[in-house]
Design a protein around this motif. Structure first.
Motif, short mmCIF file in Angstrom:
data_model
loop_
_atom_site.label_atom_id
_atom_site.label_comp_id
_atom_site.label_asym_id
_atom_site.label_seq_id
_atom_site.Cartn_x
_atom_site.Cartn_y
_atom_site.Cartn_z
N VAL A 120 -10.52 -2.63 2.57
CA VAL A 120 -9.08 -2.88 2.61
C VAL A 120 -8.35 -1.94 1.66
CG1 VAL A 120 -7.28 -4.56 2.08
CG2 VAL A 120 -9.31 -5.27 3.30
N LEU A 121 -8.89 -1.76 0.46
CA LEU A 121 -8.25 -0.87 -0.52
C LEU A 121 -8.19 0.55 0.02
CD1 LEU A 121 -7.06 -0.52 -3.32
CD2 LEU A 121 -9.36 -0.14 -4.21
N GLY A 122 -9.28 1.03 0.62
CA GLY A 122 -9.30 2.38 1.16
C GLY A 122 -8.28 2.57 2.27
N LEU A 123 -8.22 1.62 3.19
CA LEU A 123 -7.29 1.74 4.32
C LEU A 123 -5.84 1.60 3.85
CD1 LEU A 123 -9.15 -0.17 7.16
CD2 LEU A 123 -8.78 2.28 6.95
N ASN A 124 -5.61 0.74 2.86
CA ASN A 124 -4.25 0.61 2.35
C ASN A 124 -3.80 1.85 1.59
OD1 ASN A 124 -2.76 -2.20 2.61
ND2 ASN A 124 -4.94 -2.63 2.55
N LEU A 125 -4.72 2.51 0.92
CA LEU A 125 -4.38 3.79 0.29
C LEU A 125 -4.05 4.83 1.35
CD1 LEU A 125 -7.02 3.96 -2.60
CD2 LEU A 125 -4.56 3.58 -2.80
N ALA A 126 -4.77 4.80 2.47
CA ALA A 126 -4.47 5.72 3.57
C ALA A 126 -3.08 5.46 4.14
CB ALA A 126 -5.53 5.59 4.67
N LEU A 127 -2.64 4.20 4.08
CA LEU A 127 -1.31 3.84 4.60
C LEU A 127 -0.18 4.44 3.76
CD1 LEU A 127 -1.78 0.09 5.57
CD2 LEU A 127 -1.46 2.01 7.11
N LEU A 128 -0.52 4.96 2.57
CA LEU A 128 0.51 5.62 1.75
C LEU A 128 1.11 6.82 2.48
CD1 LEU A 128 -1.17 5.52 -1.78
CD2 LEU A 128 0.82 4.22 -1.01
N LEU A 129 0.41 7.33 3.50
CA LEU A 129 0.94 8.43 4.30
C LEU A 129 2.22 8.04 5.02
CD1 LEU A 129 -2.42 9.72 5.86
CD2 LEU A 129 -1.12 10.78 4.01
N PHE A 130 2.38 6.71 5.24
CA PHE A 130 3.57 6.22 5.93
C PHE A 130 4.67 5.78 4.97
CE2 PHE A 130 0.01 5.48 8.82
CZ PHE A 130 0.50 6.01 10.00
N LEU A 131 4.47 6.05 3.68
CA LEU A 131 5.37 5.55 2.65
C LEU A 131 6.82 5.98 2.87
CD1 LEU A 131 5.59 4.02 -0.03
CD2 LEU A 131 5.14 6.17 -1.23
N LEU A 132 7.02 7.20 3.35
CA LEU A 132 8.36 7.75 3.52
C LEU A 132 8.95 7.46 4.89
CD1 LEU A 132 7.86 11.19 1.72
CD2 LEU A 132 8.76 9.05 0.78
N LEU A 133 8.34 6.56 5.63
CA LEU A 133 8.84 6.21 6.97
C LEU A 133 9.26 4.73 6.96
CD1 LEU A 133 6.13 7.97 9.17
CD2 LEU A 133 8.43 8.80 8.63
N PRO A 134 10.50 4.43 6.55
CA PRO A 134 10.94 3.04 6.47
C PRO A 134 10.76 2.31 7.81
CG PRO A 134 12.56 4.51 5.49
CD PRO A 134 11.55 5.38 6.18
N GLY A 135 10.33 1.09 7.72
CA GLY A 135 10.09 0.31 8.93
C GLY A 135 8.69 0.54 9.46
N VAL A 136 8.36 1.81 9.68
CA VAL A 136 7.02 2.15 10.17
C VAL A 136 5.97 1.75 9.15
CG1 VAL A 136 5.50 4.03 10.90
CG2 VAL A 136 7.89 4.01 11.61
N ASN A 137 6.27 1.98 7.86
CA ASN A 137 5.27 1.67 6.83
C ASN A 137 4.95 0.18 6.79
OD1 ASN A 137 7.72 0.87 5.76
ND2 ASN A 137 7.71 2.34 4.07
N VAL A 138 5.97 -0.67 6.92
CA VAL A 138 5.73 -2.12 6.90
C VAL A 138 4.95 -2.56 8.13
CG1 VAL A 138 6.82 -4.39 6.90
CG2 VAL A 138 7.79 -2.56 5.52
#
Length: 235
Positions: free
Chosen positions: A123-141
């Protein structure tokens, strides 16, 4: 599913849950505080600006980033905590709501801790990978909800099911009802987004998936025409 969620929510603060609740909250909070201190120390170490104004701005940004980063720690931390208290919670739920069913058998402690630790790292690894979506509001959530709903549903349903069947059988049952199990994961992932309430995630998720497993297993047994009494639906 709504009934299972309501049953779990109502049982959270009942006397049989209280001791487990306090231990779970304490350990979850402690691990999150340690994570917060670690992230903040890392940020302080990386910020080496000599200009005081710029340094202050950088520290404020780092503080906000640390707060956001805690969102990514909640799920793996609660996964580790679940490995310690899952069987205690499951036994309380089974006794209260399914007294006529044969009780589940606890997963061996070492096996449960290993599964929880492995899941937490995943989970930690995949959530760190999700940081790639950090600058995409809505998409990141949405991406965070989708990924964690899948992971949480897979883990908690499997642990609840393994009290009554082998790991392979639990996996097969989950896959046959993947859509329903994933929908349950969305409920738990949504709770994990709510500050402070997310500290209750391990207990709520365990109770919720015990109920969900009972219902899914009963439906599966009926569909297959088996006489397996282990997952009978409670009163």
């Amino acid at each position: 599913m709504i009934e299972a969620a309501l049953l779990s929510a109502r049982q959270m603060f009942t006397p049989p849950f209280r001791a487990v609740l306090l231990k779970s909250l304490g350990l979850t909070a402690l691990m999150l505080v340690v994570g917060w201190i670690g992230l903040q120390a890392l940020a302080d170490h990386l910020i080496t600006l000599e200009n005081q104004t710029l340094s202050l701005i950088a520290r404020v940004i780092a503080g906000l980033g640390t707060a956001f980063g805690m969102l990514f720690l909640v799920v793996p931390v609660t996964a580790l905590v679940a490995g310690l208290f899952l069987d205690d919670v499951a036994e309380v739920v089974e006794r209260a709501h399914y007294p006529n069913d044969p009780p589940g058998v606890a997963v061996p402690v070492a096996r449960g801790l290993w599964l929880s630790a492995r899941f937490g790292l995943l989970v930690l690894g995949l959530n760190l990978a999700l940081l790639l979506f950090l600058l995409l509001p809505g998409v990141n959530v949405l991406a965070w909800l989708g990924v964690n709903a899948y992971l949480l549903s897979r883990e908690y349903f499997s642990l609840a099911a393994m009290r009554f069947r082998s790991e392979g059988e639990a996996t097969a049952l989950r896959r046959r009802h993947r859509l329903r199990v994933f929908s349950g994961g969305l409920v738990v992932a949504a709770l994990a987004l709510v500050p402070f309430a997310n500290l209750l995630t391990p207990l709520f998720a365990t109770s919720f998936f015990v109920h969900l497993h009972k219902r899914i297993a009963a439906r599966d047994a009926k569909r297959l025409g088996t006489a397996d009494s282990r997952p009978r639906l409670g009163p």
